[in-house]
Design a protein around this motif. Structure first.
Motif, short mmCIF file in Angstrom:
data_model
loop_
_atom_site.label_atom_id
_atom_site.label_comp_id
_atom_site.label_asym_id
_atom_site.label_seq_id
_atom_site.Cartn_x
_atom_site.Cartn_y
_atom_site.Cartn_z
N TYR A 185 -0.87 -4.23 -5.62
CA TYR A 185 -0.40 -2.88 -5.27
C TYR A 185 -1.58 -1.93 -5.23
CZ TYR A 185 4.19 -4.81 -6.09
OH TYR A 185 5.31 -5.59 -6.00
N ILE A 186 -1.69 -1.24 -4.12
CA ILE A 186 -2.82 -0.31 -3.98
C ILE A 186 -2.27 1.09 -3.72
CG2 ILE A 186 -4.83 0.27 -2.57
CD1 ILE A 186 -4.88 -2.83 -1.97
N TYR A 187 -2.75 2.04 -4.51
CA TYR A 187 -2.31 3.43 -4.34
C TYR A 187 -3.50 4.26 -3.90
CZ TYR A 187 1.32 1.54 -7.37
OH TYR A 187 2.30 0.77 -7.90
N ASN A 188 -3.35 4.97 -2.81
CA ASN A 188 -4.43 5.83 -2.34
C ASN A 188 -4.06 7.27 -2.59
OD1 ASN A 188 -5.79 3.60 -1.20
ND2 ASN A 188 -4.25 3.63 0.42
N PHE A 189 -4.87 7.93 -3.38
CA PHE A 189 -4.64 9.35 -3.60
C PHE A 189 -5.39 10.15 -2.54
CE2 PHE A 189 -2.65 10.23 -7.78
CZ PHE A 189 -2.31 8.93 -8.07
N ALA A 190 -4.68 11.09 -1.92
CA ALA A 190 -5.37 11.90 -0.92
C ALA A 190 -4.86 13.33 -0.97
CB ALA A 190 -5.16 11.31 0.47
N LEU A 191 -5.80 14.24 -0.87
CA LEU A 191 -5.48 15.65 -0.93
C LEU A 191 -5.18 16.14 0.49
CD1 LEU A 191 -5.49 17.36 -3.49
CD2 LEU A 191 -7.82 18.06 -2.95
N LYS A 192 -4.01 16.72 0.65
CA LYS A 192 -3.64 17.20 2.00
C LYS A 192 -4.52 18.36 2.43
CE LYS A 192 0.59 15.57 3.53
NZ LYS A 192 1.57 15.71 4.53
N GLU A 193 -4.58 18.55 3.73
CA GLU A 193 -5.32 19.67 4.33
C GLU A 193 -6.80 19.66 3.95
OE1 GLU A 193 -3.17 23.49 3.98
OE2 GLU A 193 -1.47 22.21 3.37
N ASN A 220 -3.24 -6.35 -11.17
CA ASN A 220 -2.87 -6.34 -9.76
C ASN A 220 -2.45 -4.96 -9.26
OD1 ASN A 220 -0.54 -6.58 -11.31
ND2 ASN A 220 0.61 -7.54 -9.65
N HIS A 221 -2.89 -3.92 -9.97
CA HIS A 221 -2.63 -2.55 -9.51
C HIS A 221 -3.95 -1.81 -9.41
CE1 HIS A 221 1.80 -2.53 -10.03
NE2 HIS A 221 1.49 -3.57 -10.79
N LEU A 222 -4.17 -1.21 -8.25
CA LEU A 222 -5.44 -0.54 -8.05
C LEU A 222 -5.20 0.85 -7.49
CD1 LEU A 222 -8.59 -2.12 -6.55
CD2 LEU A 222 -7.77 0.00 -5.56
N ILE A 223 -5.91 1.82 -8.04
CA ILE A 223 -5.79 3.18 -7.51
C ILE A 223 -7.12 3.59 -6.91
CG2 ILE A 223 -5.51 5.62 -8.12
CD1 ILE A 223 -3.58 4.68 -10.32
N LEU A 246 -1.82 11.85 -11.05
CA LEU A 246 -2.25 10.55 -11.59
C LEU A 246 -1.59 10.30 -12.94
CD1 LEU A 246 -4.22 8.06 -11.40
CD2 LEU A 246 -5.75 9.41 -12.83
N ALA A 247 -1.63 11.32 -13.78
CA ALA A 247 -1.03 11.19 -15.11
C ALA A 247 0.46 10.88 -14.97
CB ALA A 247 -1.26 12.46 -15.92
N GLU A 248 1.08 11.54 -14.01
CA GLU A 248 2.50 11.32 -13.75
C GLU A 248 2.77 9.86 -13.38
OE1 GLU A 248 3.63 15.29 -11.61
OE2 GLU A 248 4.54 13.60 -10.55
N ILE A 277 0.83 -1.19 0.00
CA ILE A 277 0.00 0.00 0.00
C ILE A 277 0.87 1.24 0.00
CG2 ILE A 277 -1.71 1.31 1.31
CD1 ILE A 277 -1.48 -2.20 2.15
N GLU A 278 0.46 2.17 -0.83
CA GLU A 278 1.18 3.42 -0.84
C GLU A 278 0.17 4.55 -0.86
OE1 GLU A 278 4.37 5.70 -3.67
OE2 GLU A 278 4.08 3.55 -3.96
N THR A 279 0.32 5.48 0.08
CA THR A 279 -0.55 6.64 0.05
C THR A 279 0.17 7.73 -0.71
OG1 THR A 279 -1.42 6.02 2.20
CG2 THR A 279 -1.87 8.24 1.45
N ILE A 280 -0.49 8.24 -1.70
CA ILE A 280 0.14 9.30 -2.49
C ILE A 280 -0.48 10.62 -2.07
CG2 ILE A 280 0.47 10.20 -4.82
CD1 ILE A 280 0.66 7.32 -5.75
N TRP A 281 0.31 11.39 -1.34
CA TRP A 281 -0.21 12.68 -0.84
C TRP A 281 -0.08 13.72 -1.92
CZ3 TRP A 281 -3.10 12.65 3.19
CH2 TRP A 281 -2.90 11.68 4.20
N VAL A 282 -1.15 14.45 -2.11
CA VAL A 282 -1.14 15.49 -3.11
C VAL A 282 -1.27 16.83 -2.38
CG1 VAL A 282 -2.27 16.42 -5.15
CG2 VAL A 282 -2.27 13.95 -4.74
N ASN A 283 -0.29 17.71 -2.60
CA ASN A 283 -0.40 19.05 -2.00
C ASN A 283 -1.22 19.93 -2.91
OD1 ASN A 283 1.11 18.93 0.45
ND2 ASN A 283 2.94 18.65 -0.83
N PRO A 284 -2.34 20.39 -2.42
CA PRO A 284 -3.19 21.22 -3.28
C PRO A 284 -2.49 22.52 -3.65
CG PRO A 284 -4.04 21.18 -1.03
CD PRO A 284 -2.92 20.22 -1.07
N SER A 285 -2.78 23.01 -4.83
CA SER A 285 -2.23 24.30 -5.26
C SER A 285 -2.90 25.40 -4.44
CB SER A 285 -2.51 24.51 -6.74
OG SER A 285 -3.91 24.61 -6.93
#
Lengths: 548, 269
Positions: free
Chosen positions: A462-470, A431-434, A354-356, A271-279
């Motif tokens: 492999y699981i990727y969790n996208f999450a927007l900070k703050e 086997n990859h899930l976002i 995500l595109a990245e 599991i990987e949490t992908i933190w996204v810093n909002p603009s």
């Protein structure tokens, strides 16, 4: 003790006729061979599964064999198979059907499954079990066909229902049987009315909110046993003797294997949490939503904030709807302004991320989102970036679902699915899930992950969790997915814990906290409290993980 | 006694049915089918129907069989193992083919030889109840003196038999007619079943009683509208659990054997 004996008398009539006319008489070799053949097929021991010798190419797991034996010997072919997701309930059902067929107990069977699973069942029964099952067609000969796979919807259709109810089925299987939990529904009444000797109900979630659910399912297996629910619960409260009968009844019909009890060695989850810093624009807009948006619903503006965390498009669509409904002019103005502002936000940071992530990956990915608008936006984005993507939605017709799955398996790189797709497709080849956004209901998450992390998955997942900070998402990731180790553990265990804590409806609870808290800080403290309680429970009950 | 050499079994089958074995390797055989067997096994009725309509001689197919212990996608031919549908199709054909018989013992002598009549029946006893079990019994009934012997296939497998009576032989007409012979077999088997261990039936019956009790408990206060349901449930329980015995006849018919063989069989009892 008297046991009735019945002879095959027709043999002697045929023998006499054939001798008279000197026809159909066998040679000495043919005679010996026939005898040897029957001997080799002989059903000997009561307690061994013959199927295992007959299907050398299938590797059954110990818990599957055990379940099948139990259904065959102790439950007499009427059972609720309630294994956790991904332990192979379909395999168990196939094993039971095959064994009964080999022993000559079953000739005719009706298998009711969600429309999207019909082909999968037919293929599995034919290829894995050598059971000549067919899918129902428009013009169907229900009398002649012996093993039919169809959907409840098709079977219930007026043209089919009458004739199906006239058939005498040796076995009826219902997959995703939680649809039968409510006894007031047509589905329930239809399945109850079927003539069936044996019956298997398959579901990972036999109980949703109340014990009544399970009783209704038992009612199908042991009709009338529980009377109506009211008199039952009254009696249940009466005392020990009735409890004894009830426990016996449940033990008589239900099998529930849990992942932790089985010897299955599941593929690992990473599991990987992908933190996204909002603009800055995004941050400002999020604040605007929080402070400006007039709230009408009991849950205030949570829904819009959640949508904003998913995509600009999802939020935009909802705001438009809100605007259309709103009658107060001053409020209308605020909403219009919000809509105007949202269109000014440049490319969404999360989407960029995500595109990245996808741009330098070769593997297939499945992306889940809660919102239709986000799905559309992501599809457009991926295609712009030269990534082949196909959509998947619960509302698609069966043929379209099959086609999309086929495209995904053979041509496309990415499948973008909404929540409703959770049930009914198996995508073990991926086997990859976002999780592009996160559901607040842990059961939904189980359904999502269950699509790829299930029986038959031989690679690590492999699981990727996208999450927007703050934002809200940060809190949710913190609570559900860090404290609860929800990703590492299959949720069956959590299911139990929430049940015990009387916190079954977590999503509702979270909504409540956000809407009643005056400040973000207050909400945070409340969530922290819940997570502490849950945490202390999970610490003792679940193995620890090393995910980040 | 499962077939322990599947390859030999299949080769025997194809030879008995006049097919030519084209290829015979370790785990693989190829046979050229006859028209008869092609029609029985290859599922192409339209082809044969069409050929007959056109008055043409059809071309039977070749069948390649792969007998490896595991499925191998590279190997050509159909993978046949104990559970494969093809094998069961063959089994069914064999059973149907070898069902009814009238045999005369083969002899070399050119003296006038009388042949003694026997009724031979191979039975499959199905014990039905909570679980099913089968027992196979082979019986021979001497149609002159009425003696019955079990394990009969074992006793006669060393001899050879023919469908046609040898020129110098004459079969003795049975004293016991078929109807009476069949009745004797019924009696014999019923007697055998009566003296048997009935543990399986008792277990099944106990189970039935237990289920009935459970049913009664939950229904005892039920309203009268449930009466038909409870009756139906009882009937279903009975169908499923009440111990019963069903007897199938695998194959059988008349055997005519020489005096010597007759004596040997009787002595071996």
């Amino acid at each position: 003790m008297d046991v009735s004996i019945k002879w095959d008398e027709e043999f002697f009539i045929c023998l006499e006729q054939n001798l008279k006319q000197n026809i159909n008489l066998a040679s000495w070799d043919e005679f010996n061979m026939a005898y040897e053949t029957v001997k080799s097929k002989q059903i000997r021991d009561f307690d061994e599964l013959m199927t295992l010798d007959y299907l050398p190419h299938v590797k059954f797991l110990p818990h599957q064999i055990h379940s099948a034996k139990k259904v065959l010997t102790m439950m007499n072919g009427r059972a609720l198979l309630a294994d956790e997701v991904g332990l192979g309930k379909t395999i168990e059902a196939g094993l039971i059907l095959k064994e009964y067929m080999l022993r000559g107990n079953i000739k005719k069977a009706l298998i009711l499954v969600p429309a999207s699973l019909i082909n999968q069942w037919v293929n599995e029964l034919n290829q894995k079990f050598y059971i000549p099952a067919v899918a129902s067609r428009k013009k169907m000969d229900w009398e002649m066909q012996e093993i039919v796979v169809t959907s409840l919807e098709t079977a219930k259709r007026e043209t089919n229902q009458k004739i199906i109810l006239e058939q005498k089925y040796d076995l009826v299987i219902v997959d995703e049987a939680h649809k039968l939990r409510n006894k007031k529904t047509k589905n329930f009444n239809f399945v109850q009315a079927l003539q069936k000797k044996y019956c298997l109900l398959l579901t990972a979630t036999p109980m949703h909110n109340q014990i009544e659910d399970i009783f209704n399912l038992i009612n199908l297996l042991k009709p009338g046993y529980l009377g109506d629910y009211n008199s039952f619960s009254q009696r249940f409260a009466d005392g020990e003797s009735s409890k004894h009968y009830v426990r016996q009844l449940i033990e008589n019909v239900m099998i529930r294997n849990r992942r932790t009890d089985t010897e299955m060695n599941p593929s690992k989850r990473h599991i990987e949490t992908i933190w996204v810093n909002p603009s800055n624009e995004e941050k400002e807009y999020y604040q605007l939503l929080e402070s400006k948006l007039p709230s009408n619903s009991p849950f205030g503006n949570i829904i819009y904030k959640r949508e904003f965390c998913s995509s600009i498009e999802a939020c935009y669509v909802s705001l438009q709807k809100l605007l259309a409904k709103e009658e107060d002019l001053s409020k209308k103005e605020v909403i219009s302004k919000l809509i105007e502002d949202i269109t000014k936000i440049p490319k969404f940071t999360k989407a960029k991320k995500l595109a990245e992530l996808l741009s330098n990956k070769k593997e297939k990915f499945i992306i889940f989102t809660e919102y239709h608008a986000t799905q559309q936006a992501l599809l457009a984005l991926l295609i712009q970036n030269g990534i082949k993507a196909v959509p998947f939605r619960g509302g698609f017709k069966k043929s379209k679902k099959d086609y999309m799955k086929h495209l995904f398996e053979h041509y496309a790189d990415v499948l973008v699915a909404t929540e409703a797709a959770g049930e009914g497709i198996n995508l073990q080849f991926c086997n990859h899930l976002i999780n592009y956004d996160l559901p607040w209901n842990p059961m939904k998450l189980e359904q999502r992950i269950g699509r790829i992390h299930r029986f038959g998955q031989d690679k690590d997942v492999y699981i990727y969790n996208f999450a927007l900070k703050e934002t809200l998402e940060e809190d949710i990731v913190h609570l559900l997915y860090k404290k609860l180790h929800l990703f590492e553990n299959v949720i069956g265990g959590l299911d139990k814990i929430l049940e015990q804590l009387n916190m079954k409806d977590l999503e509702h609870m979270l909504n409540h906290i956000y809407s009643t808290s005056k400040t973000t800080g207050e909400a945070k403290i409340k969530i922290e409290n819940i997570s502490t309680i849950l945490d202390s429970f999970t610490q003792e009950r679940m193995p620890h993980s090393n995910a980040n | 006694m499962p077939i322990n050499n599947l390859k030999k079994f299949l080769i025997d089958y194809f030879i008995i049915n006049q097919c030519t074995i084209i290829e015979n390797e370790k785990n693989k055989i190829t046979v050229k089918l006859t028209q008869d067997l092609d029609e029985k096994l290859m599922n192409r009725p339209f082809y044969w129907h069409y050929m007959k309509k056109l008055n043409k001689i059809g071309e039977p197919k070749k069948l390649t069989i792969n007998l490896g212990s595991e499925q191998n996608p590279q190997a050509d031919g159909e993978w046949i193992h104990f559970g494969s549908p093809r094998l069961h199709q063959i089994f069914n054909h064999i059973e149907e083919q070898g069902k009814y018989v009238r045999f005369f013992e083969k002899i070399k002598s050119s003296n006038q030889t009388p042949l003694n009549p026997w009724l031979v029946l191979n039975l499959k006893i199905n014990y039905l109840g909570e679980n099913n079990k089968e027992e196979i019994v082979s019986l021979g009934l001497q149609l002159i003196n009425g003696a019955i012997y079990s394990n009969f296939m074992e006793k006669i497998k060393q001899y050879s038999f023919d469908k046609n009576c040898h020129d110098y032989c004459y079969p003795i007409t049975p004293l016991i007619k078929q109807e009476s012979a069949v009745n004797r077999v019924y009696k014999f088997i019923h007697h055998y079943l009566k003296n048997q261990e009935l543990e399986w039936a008792r277990k099944s019956n106990d189970r039935l009683q237990k289920e009935m009790e459970l049913l009664e408990y939950f229904f005892n206060e039920a309203s009268s509208s449930n009466l038909s349901t409870i009756d139906q449930e009882k009937k279903l329980l009975k169908d499923r659990l009440e111990p019963k015995i069903k007897i199938d006849i695998i194959n059988g018919g008349y055997f005519y054997v020489t005096n010597t063989t007759n004596k040997n069989i009787l002595a071996n009892a």
